[in-house]
Design an enzyme around this catalytic site. Structure first.
Site, PDB file in Angstrom:
ATOM      1  N   ASP A  69     187.695 -56.628  90.260  1.00 36.49           N
ATOM      2  CA  ASP A  69     186.490 -57.407  90.556  1.00 36.49           C
ATOM      3  C   ASP A  69     186.876 -58.882  90.602  1.00 36.49           C
ATOM      4  O   ASP A  69     187.902 -59.283  90.046  1.00 36.49           O
ATOM      5  CB  ASP A  69     185.381 -57.130  89.532  1.00 36.49           C
ATOM      6  CG  ASP A  69     185.931 -56.936  88.127  1.00 36.49           C
ATOM      7  OD1 ASP A  69     187.081 -57.357  87.866  1.00 36.49           O
ATOM      8  OD2 ASP A  69     185.216 -56.381  87.281  1.00 36.49           O
ATOM      9  N   GLU A 127     179.302 -58.437  88.210  1.00 37.13           N
ATOM     10  CA  GLU A 127     178.405 -58.825  87.116  1.00 37.13           C
ATOM     11  C   GLU A 127     176.929 -58.780  87.483  1.00 37.13           C
ATOM     12  O   GLU A 127     176.093 -58.677  86.600  1.00 37.13           O
ATOM     13  CB  GLU A 127     178.723 -60.256  86.649  1.00 37.13           C
ATOM     14  CG  GLU A 127     180.093 -60.429  86.022  1.00 37.13           C
ATOM     15  CD  GLU A 127     180.206 -59.852  84.621  1.00 37.13           C
ATOM     16  OE1 GLU A 127     179.201 -59.379  84.066  1.00 37.13           O
ATOM     17  OE2 GLU A 127     181.336 -59.860  84.097  1.00 37.13           O
TER      18      GLU A 127
HETATM   19  C1  LIG Z   1     182.206 -55.511  81.674  1.00 38.80           C
HETATM   20  C2  LIG Z   1     180.912 -56.216  81.647  1.00 38.80           C
HETATM   21  O1  LIG Z   1     180.698 -57.090  80.832  1.00 38.80           O
HETATM   22  N1  LIG Z   1     180.007 -55.862  82.577  1.00 38.80           N
HETATM   23  C3  LIG Z   1     178.660 -56.352  82.608  1.00 38.80           C
HETATM   24  C4  LIG Z   1     177.889 -55.664  83.719  1.00 38.80           C
HETATM   25  C5  LIG Z   1     176.463 -56.141  83.858  1.00 38.80           C
HETATM   26  C6  LIG Z   1     175.579 -55.189  84.612  1.00 38.80           C
HETATM   27  C7  LIG Z   1     174.171 -55.686  84.856  1.00 38.80           C
HETATM   28  N2  LIG Z   1     174.144 -56.975  85.482  1.00 38.80           N
HETATM   29  C8  LIG Z   1     173.393 -55.725  83.538  1.00 38.80           C
HETATM   30  O2  LIG Z   1     173.279 -56.794  82.926  1.00 38.80           O
HETATM   31  O3  LIG Z   1     172.864 -54.696  83.150  1.00 38.80           O
HETATM   32  C9  LIG Z   1     178.005 -56.104  81.249  1.00 38.80           C
HETATM   33  O4  LIG Z   1     177.126 -56.907  80.888  1.00 38.80           O
HETATM   34  O5  LIG Z   1     178.321 -55.128  80.559  1.00 38.80           O
END
Ligand SMILES: CC(=O)N[C@@H](CCC[C@H](N)C(=O)O)C(=O)O
Length: 376
Positions: A69, A127
């Protein structure tokens, strides 16, 4: 050979929000063009701010995919590093390390033509708006769609040398939540003539804490977090609206659905009790639970355990982080794993500082794995 530390530091200084990764894409393309110059077996295409690079195999029967990513977060960096980001965004989730590792792998594995096809995906918007899902649904892969997909995520609490994964669920499914309570503004001295949206939102935030403690099976797992709240303008004006932005998570879609339903019921109930309206937006996008393919994960874990002396392989429990790689893994079998970076500060912190020694470690060991996969 590429100077991986310089590349990581360059990328670290230009973080961009998902689907806005214009400078990042430009930088990546410059490095990729240097790597693939005069190599007829390597082809490249772009999709929005994403990049796909295909190493055509000499006798290809399948395509192995490696995904990174490329987006950053709306975080003001406070590391004090000389190469810290100054644009109000930060690679606080380590995507600068992910991208640099992918470039290093492309350099090593692009030296000779593999037998099987090898695809490198530089994916935008992990993200925020599930770039992986958008690319899949928008047919960005075309006939470059991998048969197996692999990817990693950095993990600050693990040491450099640690690779951690499992043969089942690695990350949770997530759903983003936006709520607006709508009351009536007014003078602080005449609360009886107004309808305070800030107070309703505060009751809501307190009540939703009972979802995990009182509605979810204690043996199941769920998260309800509100990370952003905006209401009002100054001390002596009653807020007309209150906005809340959060995320809910669970390891299975059934639990996630149940949490969503309960959250909506509480929001409507609180709004009703204050005689207010509430607008609710739930966006799951492509953040499905990250399910490792059991057989491929077993193969990867066995490889890192037995074939790479430097790797400390850890069989790890699922975490409540989300990842839109979960969507791609719901379509294509594959494996995601954690890569230790030994940072005192956690993911999404404005002080996260990965140990850059991880770059050489990651490139040399993951290259060995991908080499085996593309030489079968
Ligand atoms: C690995 C990581 O930190 N990913 C994010 C993905 C966010 C997904 C979405 N925008 C949400 O907030 O639900 C995480 O916050 O885990």
């Amino acid at each position: 050979m590429l100077d991986l530390i310089k590349i990581r530091r360059d990328l670290h200084q230009i973080p961009e929000i998902g689907m806005e990764e214009v400078e990042t894409q430009k930088y990546l393309l410059k490095v990729i063009h240097e790597i693939i110059a005069n190599k007829a077996f390597i082809e490249l295409k772009t999709w929005e701010t994403g990049i796909l690079v295909l190493l055509h195999g000499s006798q290809a029967t399948k395509t192995i995919g490696w995904r990174t990513d490329i987006d950053g977060l709306p975080v003001e960096e406070q590391t004090g590093l000389p190469f810290a980001s100054k644009n109000g965004r930060m690679h606080a989730c380590g995507h600068d390390i992910h991208m640099t590792t992918a470039l290093g792998l492309l350099e090593v594995l692009g030296q000779t033509q593999p037998k099987e096809n090898l695809l490198f995906l530089f994916q935008p918007a992990e993200e925020n708006v599930a770039g992986g899902k958008q690319m899949y649904d928008g047919n960005a892969f075309g006939d470059w769609l991998p048969d197996e997909f692999y990817g990693l995520h950095v993990r600050p609490e693990l040491k450099v040398g640690d690779i951690a994964t499992n043969t089942h669920t690695l990350f949770a499914g997530t759903c983003e939540v936006e709520l607006t309570f709508k009351g009536k503004g007014g003078h602080a001295a005449f609360p009886h003539n107004a309808n305070d949206a800030l107070v309703a939102a505060a009751y809501f935030v307190t009540q939703v804490q009972t979802i995990v403690s009182r509605n979810v099976d204690p043996l199941g797992s769920a998260v309800v977090t509100f990370g952003q709240m905006h209401a009002g303008t100054t001390n002596n004006i009653i807020a007309e609206t209150a906005f809340l932005h959060g995320t809910i998570r669970a390891l299975t879609l059934d639990v996630l659905e149940a949490v969503k339903e309960r959250l909506e019921t509480i929001a409507k109930g609180v709004a009703g009790s204050f005689n207010q309206e509430v607008e609710i937006k739930l966006t799951q996008g492509g953040y499905l639970p990250v399910e490792n393919n059991p057989q491929l994960a077993h193969e990867l874990m066995t490889f890192f355990e037995n074939e790479t002396a430097e790797v400390n392989l850890i069989d790890i429990e699922p975490a409540m982080t989300g990842e839109d790689f979960g969507y791609l893994l719901s379509k294509i079998p594959g494996v995601m794993f954690w890569l230790g970076i030994d940072s005192p500060a956690p993911l999404h912190s404005n002080k996260m500082t990965p140990d850059e020694k991880v770059l050489d470690f990651a490139v040399s060991n993951i290259a060995k794995f991908l080499k085996i996969k593309t030489e079968d």
